[in-house]
Scaffold this active site. Structure first.
Site, PDB file in Angstrom:
ATOM      1  N   ARG A 170       0.833  -1.212   0.000  1.00  0.00           N
ATOM      2  CA  ARG A 170       0.000   0.000   0.000  1.00  0.00           C
ATOM      3  C   ARG A 170       0.867   1.262   0.000  1.00  0.00           C
ATOM      4  O   ARG A 170       0.474   2.272  -0.582  1.00  0.00           O
ATOM      5  CB  ARG A 170      -0.936  -0.002   1.210  1.00  0.00           C
ATOM      6  CG  ARG A 170      -2.086  -0.963   1.013  1.00  0.00           C
ATOM      7  CD  ARG A 170      -2.979  -0.984   2.215  1.00  0.00           C
ATOM      8  NE  ARG A 170      -4.285  -1.516   1.875  1.00  0.00           N
ATOM      9  CZ  ARG A 170      -5.235  -1.744   2.763  1.00  0.00           C
ATOM     10  NH1 ARG A 170      -5.025  -1.478   4.041  1.00  0.00           N
ATOM     11  NH2 ARG A 170      -6.388  -2.225   2.395  1.00  0.00           N
ATOM     12  N   LYS A 224     -17.311 -16.473   5.146  1.00  0.00           N
ATOM     13  CA  LYS A 224     -18.757 -16.368   5.349  1.00  0.00           C
ATOM     14  C   LYS A 224     -19.534 -16.024   4.092  1.00  0.00           C
ATOM     15  O   LYS A 224     -19.138 -15.141   3.338  1.00  0.00           O
ATOM     16  CB  LYS A 224     -19.031 -15.265   6.363  1.00  0.00           C
ATOM     17  CG  LYS A 224     -18.498 -15.557   7.731  1.00  0.00           C
ATOM     18  CD  LYS A 224     -18.922 -14.427   8.612  1.00  0.00           C
ATOM     19  CE  LYS A 224     -18.471 -14.595  10.037  1.00  0.00           C
ATOM     20  NZ  LYS A 224     -18.634 -13.316  10.744  1.00  0.00           N
ATOM     21  N   GLY A 272      -7.156  -7.745   0.648  1.00  0.00           N
ATOM     22  CA  GLY A 272      -7.312  -8.563   1.850  1.00  0.00           C
ATOM     23  C   GLY A 272      -6.641  -9.912   1.728  1.00  0.00           C
ATOM     24  O   GLY A 272      -5.517 -10.023   1.236  1.00  0.00           O
ATOM     25  N   GLY A 289     -12.350  -4.602   1.399  1.00  0.00           N
ATOM     26  CA  GLY A 289     -13.735  -4.134   1.567  1.00  0.00           C
ATOM     27  C   GLY A 289     -14.154  -3.217   0.428  1.00  0.00           C
ATOM     28  O   GLY A 289     -15.279  -3.311  -0.084  1.00  0.00           O
TER      29      GLY A 289
HETATM   30  P1  AMP Z   1     -12.514 -13.863   4.383  1.00  0.00           P
HETATM   31  O1  AMP Z   1     -11.926 -12.855   5.354  1.00  0.00           O
HETATM   32  O2  AMP Z   1     -13.968 -14.056   4.517  1.00  0.00           O
HETATM   33  O3  AMP Z   1     -12.053 -13.628   2.955  1.00  0.00           O
HETATM   34  O4  AMP Z   1     -11.898 -15.243   4.826  1.00  0.00           O
HETATM   35  C1  AMP Z   1     -10.547 -15.540   4.726  1.00  0.00           C
HETATM   36  C2  AMP Z   1     -10.223 -16.588   5.740  1.00  0.00           C
HETATM   37  O5  AMP Z   1     -11.075 -17.695   5.505  1.00  0.00           O
HETATM   38  C3  AMP Z   1      -8.808 -17.091   5.649  1.00  0.00           C
HETATM   39  O6  AMP Z   1      -8.144 -16.782   6.843  1.00  0.00           O
HETATM   40  C4  AMP Z   1      -8.967 -18.585   5.494  1.00  0.00           C
HETATM   41  O7  AMP Z   1      -8.093 -19.325   6.315  1.00  0.00           O
HETATM   42  C5  AMP Z   1     -10.394 -18.831   5.963  1.00  0.00           C
HETATM   43  N1  AMP Z   1     -10.991 -20.038   5.379  1.00  0.00           N
HETATM   44  C6  AMP Z   1     -11.076 -20.369   4.095  1.00  0.00           C
HETATM   45  N2  AMP Z   1     -11.629 -21.589   3.944  1.00  0.00           N
HETATM   46  C7  AMP Z   1     -11.901 -22.037   5.194  1.00  0.00           C
HETATM   47  C8  AMP Z   1     -12.454 -23.225   5.706  1.00  0.00           C
HETATM   48  N3  AMP Z   1     -12.852 -24.206   4.891  1.00  0.00           N
HETATM   49  N4  AMP Z   1     -12.604 -23.339   7.041  1.00  0.00           N
HETATM   50  C9  AMP Z   1     -12.201 -22.350   7.860  1.00  0.00           C
HETATM   51  N5  AMP Z   1     -11.655 -21.200   7.441  1.00  0.00           N
HETATM   52  C10 AMP Z   1     -11.497 -21.043   6.120  1.00  0.00           C
END
Ligand code: AMP
Length: 400
Positions: A37, A204, A357, A380
């Site tokens: 950044r 999520k 991210g 974001g």
């Molecule tokens: P996000 O911030 O929603 O983009 O999520 C990213 C995070 O999701 C990373 O730290 C990954 O380790 C986690 N992640 C991805 N797949 C899985 C999974 N199957 N179970 C648990 N965590 C996960």
């Protein structure tokens, strides 16, 4: 985009207040672990100082909640910037207060001043603290927004400060980074080269509902990975064992499956483990057949191959969110295969964009950052663009 940029102004002899995004990751000793950044802000800063302007930079770092927190000082970022510019960079210990004002006054052409973390001041989040806003607005003749990672937030330094400066007849424009990021994302979404493939992963479904909904209208395929795949699997009546699922999003997942039809592509197999650790007992099972006591931690090899094939044939790729727990081998395998396919698509002439991210961290960690068209500095912010939202912080800037 018809917004005026710093290239359209002559900064000679002027003081230019630049909102940058120096919210960089640091280790426990304060050492910056990824300076992207900061590096990405250099073209705008150079354009000001090389043309005889004085640059004052402001940014947030972390979440100090309106209080001075030495661990979240911008001193390491200012030092790193000095190394990149190969010149000293002065740091003020406040944000538009006495020290900034005094240091801004004695700034010479070609010099750079960095203000302390704007979030040390409660006025930053509040947005409408007149004294705080005036303190910053008084520092300069021109305002530049080059903080793409913060464009979706109307905090004072992003919105009230340029508004105040505009009211006083001063220019407020975009910097090169914001211009480039918005161009890439809006072109990709507005006039995609087809097939247009979106890859969505991460934890999520709830974080990505609006993105899925908007992308279903414009993409040819949406490939789903990460933990959010299990909420869809459960919605289809599958067994997800101890995987991360969002029970309260099942109805919504059903709706998205119905709306998405063939466009929404789900994993066919899953790499799961009986513990959240590298050396747990592991097995690959068909999607929806995860046993109790096991949790899905990555897409399986068949899914990875299937996704790779679709990605290799794409004209445009947008990727947000890892396919599995990429920080913990061997559950980085799916993300790795997908990253390789995105690099191959780029070589075949596709436009490939990585949302900021975790996806940016993953592509960097896997060594593919130079092999894609664009790695965004805003997680974001890029998601909000993919949701089809416009940024108030950019809309309010001067038109060309
Ligand atoms: P996000 O911030 O929603 O983009 O999520 C990213 C995070 O999701 C990373 O730290 C990954 O380790 C986690 N992640 C991805 N797949 C899985 C999974 N199957 N179970 C648990 N965590 C996960």
């Amino acid at each position: 985009m018809a917004k005026k940029s710093i290239a359209d102004l002559n900064p000679d002899g002027k003081t230019v207040l630049v909102r940058v995004d120096f919210n960089v990751p640091q280790d426990k000793d304060g050492v910056i672990t990824d300076d992207r950044r900061i590096r990405m802000a250099v073209p705008t800063i150079r354009s000001i100082i090389d043309r005889g302007g004085k640059a004052i930079l402001m940014s947030h770092l972390g979440r100090p909640k309106g209080q001075v927190s030495p661990a979240l000082s911008l001193a390491p970022a200012a030092q790193r910037l000095g190394e990149l510019l190969e010149q000293p960079v002065v740091l003020a210990n406040d944000t538009g207060g006495q020290d900034s004002t005094a240091k801004a006054k004695v700034l010479s052409a070609g010099e750079v001043l960095v203000l302390e973390n704007v979030r040390f001041n409660p006025g930053e989040k509040k947005g409408d603290d007149a004294d705080y806003v005036a303190g910053l607005a008084n520092l300069a003749d021109i305002y530049v927004n080059d903080a793409f990672g913060t464009c979706h937030r109307t905090e004072a330094s992003m919105y009230a400060v340029p508004k105040k400066m505009k009211e006083r007849g001063k220019s407020a424009v975009v910097g090169f980074l914001v211009e480039k990021e918005i161009q890439y994302l809006s072109d990709a979404v507005g006039q995609p080269k087809r097939p247009f493939v979106a890859i969505l992963g991460g934890k999520k479904v709830s974080d990505k509902i609006a993105v899925i909904t908007n992308l279903l209208r414009i993409c040819d395929h949406i490939l789903i990975g990460g933990a959010m795949a299990y909420t869809f699997s459960l919605a289809q009546g599958g067994s997800t064992g101890d995987s991360l699922v969002e029970q309260d999003k099942l109805e919504l997942a059903k709706q998205l499956l119905q709306d998405g039809g063939d466009k929404l592509v789900l994993p066919v197999d899953t790499h799961c483990a009986d513990d959240f650790s590298s050396d747990a007992n592991k097995e690959v099972v068909k999607a929806g057949e995860i046993r109790d006591g096991f949790e899905g931690l990555d897409i399986g090899p068949d899914t990875a191959q299937r996704y790779a094939e679709i990605i290799r044939g794409a004209g445009t790729v947008i990727w947000n969110g890892p396919m599995g727990v990429f920080e913990m081998p061997p559950f980085d395998a799916g993300t790795k295969t997908v990253a390789g396919a995105v690099a191959a698509a780029t070589e075949n002439g596709a436009i490939t964009i990585i949302g900021g991210g975790d996806s940016a961290a993953a592509i960097d960690q896997l060594g593919y950052a130079d092999k894609v068209s664009h790695v965004s500095t805003g997680g974001g912010a890029s998601l909000e663009m993919l949701e089809g939202k416009a940024f108030e912080t950019v809309n309010m800037l001067d038109e060309k």
